[in-house]
Each structure stands twice: as structure tokens, then as C-alpha cells.
Write an enzyme that holds these catalytic residues in place. Structure first.
Site, PDB file in Angstrom:
ATOM      1  N   GLY A   1     -32.193  21.488 -16.865  1.00 38.82           N
ATOM      2  CA  GLY A   1     -32.386  21.462 -15.886  1.00 38.82           C
ATOM      3  C   GLY A   1     -34.187  21.035 -15.582  1.00 38.82           C
TER       4      GLY A   1
ATOM      5  CD  GLU B   1     -25.414  25.459 -16.206  1.00 40.56           C
ATOM      6  OE1 GLU B   1     -24.563  25.312 -14.909  1.00 40.56           O
ATOM      7  OE2 GLU B   1     -27.384  25.286 -15.825  1.00 40.56           O
TER       8      GLU B   1
ATOM      9  CD  GLU C   1     -24.916  20.169 -21.854  1.00 38.85           C
ATOM     10  OE1 GLU C   1     -25.328  19.413 -21.207  1.00 38.85           O
ATOM     11  OE2 GLU C   1     -24.980  21.592 -21.921  1.00 38.85           O
TER      12      GLU C   1
ATOM     13  CG  HIS D   1     -22.401  24.972 -19.469  1.00 33.14           C
ATOM     14  ND1 HIS D   1     -23.335  25.156 -18.443  1.00 33.14           N
ATOM     15  CD2 HIS D   1     -22.786  23.469 -18.851  1.00 33.14           C
ATOM     16  CE1 HIS D   1     -24.485  24.596 -18.341  1.00 33.14           C
ATOM     17  NE2 HIS D   1     -23.893  23.113 -18.691  1.00 33.14           N
TER      18      HIS D   1
ATOM     19  N   GLY E   1     -26.023  16.889 -15.739  1.00 34.38           N
ATOM     20  CA  GLY E   1     -26.015  17.630 -14.718  1.00 34.38           C
ATOM     21  C   GLY E   1     -26.707  17.008 -13.454  1.00 34.38           C
ATOM     22  N   GLY E   2     -28.304  17.306 -13.741  1.00 31.30           N
ATOM     23  CA  GLY E   2     -28.707  17.352 -12.197  1.00 31.30           C
ATOM     24  C   GLY E   2     -28.463  15.941 -11.888  1.00 31.30           C
TER      25      GLY E   2
ATOM     26  CB  SER F   1     -33.643  16.587 -19.097  1.00 28.52           C
ATOM     27  OG  SER F   1     -34.208  18.304 -18.250  1.00 28.52           O
TER      28      SER F   1
ATOM     29  CG  ASN G   1     -21.854  20.377 -15.818  1.00 35.22           C
ATOM     30  OD1 ASN G   1     -20.706  19.996 -14.917  1.00 35.22           O
ATOM     31  ND2 ASN G   1     -22.423  20.997 -16.734  1.00 35.22           N
ATOM     32  CD1 TRP G   2     -20.937  15.313 -10.383  1.00 33.57           C
ATOM     33  CD2 TRP G   2     -19.750  15.565  -8.823  1.00 33.57           C
ATOM     34  NE1 TRP G   2     -20.599  14.290  -9.836  1.00 33.57           N
ATOM     35  CE2 TRP G   2     -19.577  14.653  -8.924  1.00 33.57           C
ATOM     36  CE3 TRP G   2     -18.762  16.372  -7.561  1.00 33.57           C
ATOM     37  CZ2 TRP G   2     -19.212  13.731  -7.745  1.00 33.57           C
ATOM     38  CZ3 TRP G   2     -18.271  15.695  -6.781  1.00 33.57           C
ATOM     39  CH2 TRP G   2     -18.372  13.762  -6.866  1.00 33.57           C
ATOM     40  CE  LYS G   3     -25.363  21.992 -14.675  1.00 35.97           C
ATOM     41  NZ  LYS G   3     -26.800  22.616 -15.713  1.00 35.97           N
TER      42      LYS G   3
HETATM   43  P1  PGA Z   1     -28.794  18.660 -16.692  1.00 37.99           P
HETATM   44  O1  PGA Z   1     -27.893  19.501 -16.472  1.00 37.99           O
HETATM   45  O2  PGA Z   1     -28.691  17.658 -16.733  1.00 37.99           O
HETATM   46  O3  PGA Z   1     -29.001  19.362 -15.410  1.00 37.99           O
HETATM   47  O4  PGA Z   1     -30.096  19.427 -17.405  1.00 37.99           O
HETATM   48  C1  PGA Z   1     -26.645  19.824 -17.716  1.00 37.99           C
HETATM   49  C2  PGA Z   1     -25.746  20.436 -18.011  1.00 37.99           C
HETATM   50  O5  PGA Z   1     -26.191  21.862 -17.310  1.00 37.99           O
HETATM   51  O6  PGA Z   1     -24.667  20.262 -17.870  1.00 37.99           O
END
Ligand code: PGA
Length: 241
Positions: A170, A105, A164, A103, A222-223, A201, A18-20
């Protein structure tokens, strides 16, 4: 035999990046080099990259073996006078196969109306044949409405539930493998959905512990998914499963 329990054992596990709101043509080009280093095409197919919509068509044209995901879709279906919206139908039109929905976010926390909107998006996505990656947190009971529950039952092979926990996104603080397993089992039993993945994470350091949980069908990263070395390492671990 309960197929819900045994399905994940025979399905290949997925790594979903997930590159966001990140990414660039340069990053896409460098990810294409991953394909050349993967042991086989199957490994490539088990990688899904969710990138901002503006990059999807470019990425699809450069590396057809990569599975691409959008990070959301509109509550509107088809085509029409909805400025700024991108429908599930349009994603399918450019060859996209997956969409992340709900998600954290993108959710406005605790708002019941939000769950209704996500239900409409899920209905649009599944009707179009997209595979929906529906994100839920520990609060899944309020995020999955009765209507959504019915969709999960009808499209159980087209929907992946991504567990999640908000506290893990994050932060580097993720639940233990035993806790992740317990929630995955609860989700599978409650919603009769075979594929549950974990996100929050995930890195190459903890991916082995998570991916070896039988009930977990993959990871949402994500990150760490912005770093080629990290993604390659996670894919190598995934290959061992
Ligand atoms: P993260 O993000 O791996 O940076 O914790 C995961 C996500 O939001 O899908």
C-alpha cells in the site's frame, strides 16, 4: 536439470487479486464483464480473486470460470461449535480452490505463536486440497517454522509462497525487479518451493517488470485489484509472458 528453476518457466503466471475488506455485489458483477473481454478461457483461469467470504458463494455461482480465494481460514477443521469461524472444509464445500494465509494484515507482528497458528491453517487447507497462498515478508525465516517447512516440502505443488515486503504494501515503494528476483531465488532454494509470487504495490505500470522475472510465478495485487481497468491491463501483460 533443476526442476525448481525451470518449473516457473512452463507454468502460466497468475494474477491474484486481494480485495481485502472491499467489494460488493456490484463490483463482482462488473468483474464478470472482464471474462467477456479476455482473449481466451486460459486467461480467465489465471486470474484468482480473493474476496471477503460473504461474497464467495455469489461469485462462484455467477462466473464458474473465475478462480476464487478466501482471505483466511480457521485453525479449526471440519465443522463444529466454533462461532464465527469458517473452516477450510467449508470453503471447499462451496467450490473455493485457493486461500490466502499469513497476510501481514492478519499477522500480529513478531509473535511466534502466530506462526504456529498459520501452520495449523496451512495444514488444514492443504489436507482439504485447497491451494494455499502463504504470505511471507523479508522476515520469512521467523514466519516459516520447522513444521511449516516440512509441509512446504510435502505439498510443494499445492502451496504458493507470496513474497510481500511489509514496506511495499500500500505504499507505492516496491523493491527493484533484481531484488525481487534475488528473494524469489532464495525462497525457492531454501524451501524447495517452485511457485513464488510477488505482492506489494503492484499496478499495471510496474507489472511488466515484475512478471518478466522468470522466477516470479505471478503477482498478488491489493489496491489496484479493485479497478477493472488495472486488472485487465495486468492480465494483458501476463498474457505476453
Ligand atoms: P497493495 O496490497 O497492492 O495495495 O500494496 C498488496 C497486499 O496487501 O496483498
Amino acid at each position: 536439470m533443476n526442476y525448481l528453476i525451470f518449473w516457473p518457466l512452463c507454468m502460466p503466471k497468475l494474477t491474484i487479486c486481494n480485495w481485502k475488506m472491499n467489494g460488493s455485489i456490484q463490483l463482482i458483477d462488473s468483474f464478470i464483464s472482464i471474462a467477456a473481454h479476455l482473449p481466451n478461457d486460459t486467461a480467465c483461469w489465471n486470474l484468482v480473486i480473493a474476496m471477503p467470504d460473504i461474497f464467495l458463494a455469489y461469485a462462484a455461482s455467477k462466473e464458474p470460470r473465475f478462480r476464487l480465494a478466501a482471505q483466511d481460514c480457521s485453525t479449526y477443521s471440519g465443522f463444529g461449535a466454533h462461532t464465527g469461524e469458517i473452516s477450510a472444509d467449508m470453503l471447499v464445500d462451496i467450490g473455493i480452490r485457493y486461500v490466502i494465509l499469513g497476510h501481514s494484515e492478519r499477522r500480529s507482528h513478531g509473535d511466534g505463536a502466530e506462526a504456529e497458528l498459520i501452520h495449523v491453517k496451512l495444514a488444514n487447507a492443504t489436507r482439504c486440497g485447497l491451494i494455499a497462498i502463504l504470505c511471507v515478508s523479508d522476515d520469512y525465516e521467523s514466519q516459516i517454522t520447522k513444521q511449516t517447512e516440512s509441509l512446504l516440502q510435502v505439498y510443494h505443488d499445492k502451496i504458493i509462497l507470496a513474497y510481500e515486503p511489509v514496506s511495499a504494501i500500500g505504499t507505492g515503494c516496491l523493491p527493484s525487479a533484481a531484488d525481487i528476483r534475488e528473494t524469489a531465488v532464495r525462497l525457492q532454494q531454501r524451501y524447495k518451493i517452485p511457485r513464488v509470487i510477488y505482492g506489494g504495490s503492484v499496478t499495471s505500470t510496474n507489472a511488466l517488470d515484475i512478471l518478466r522475472v522468470d522466477e516470479i510465478s505471478g503477482v498478488l495485487v491489493g489496491g489496484a485489484s479493485l479497478k477493472i481497468d488495472e486488472v485487465s491491463a495486468i492480465l494483458r501483460i501476463q498474457e505476453l509472458m
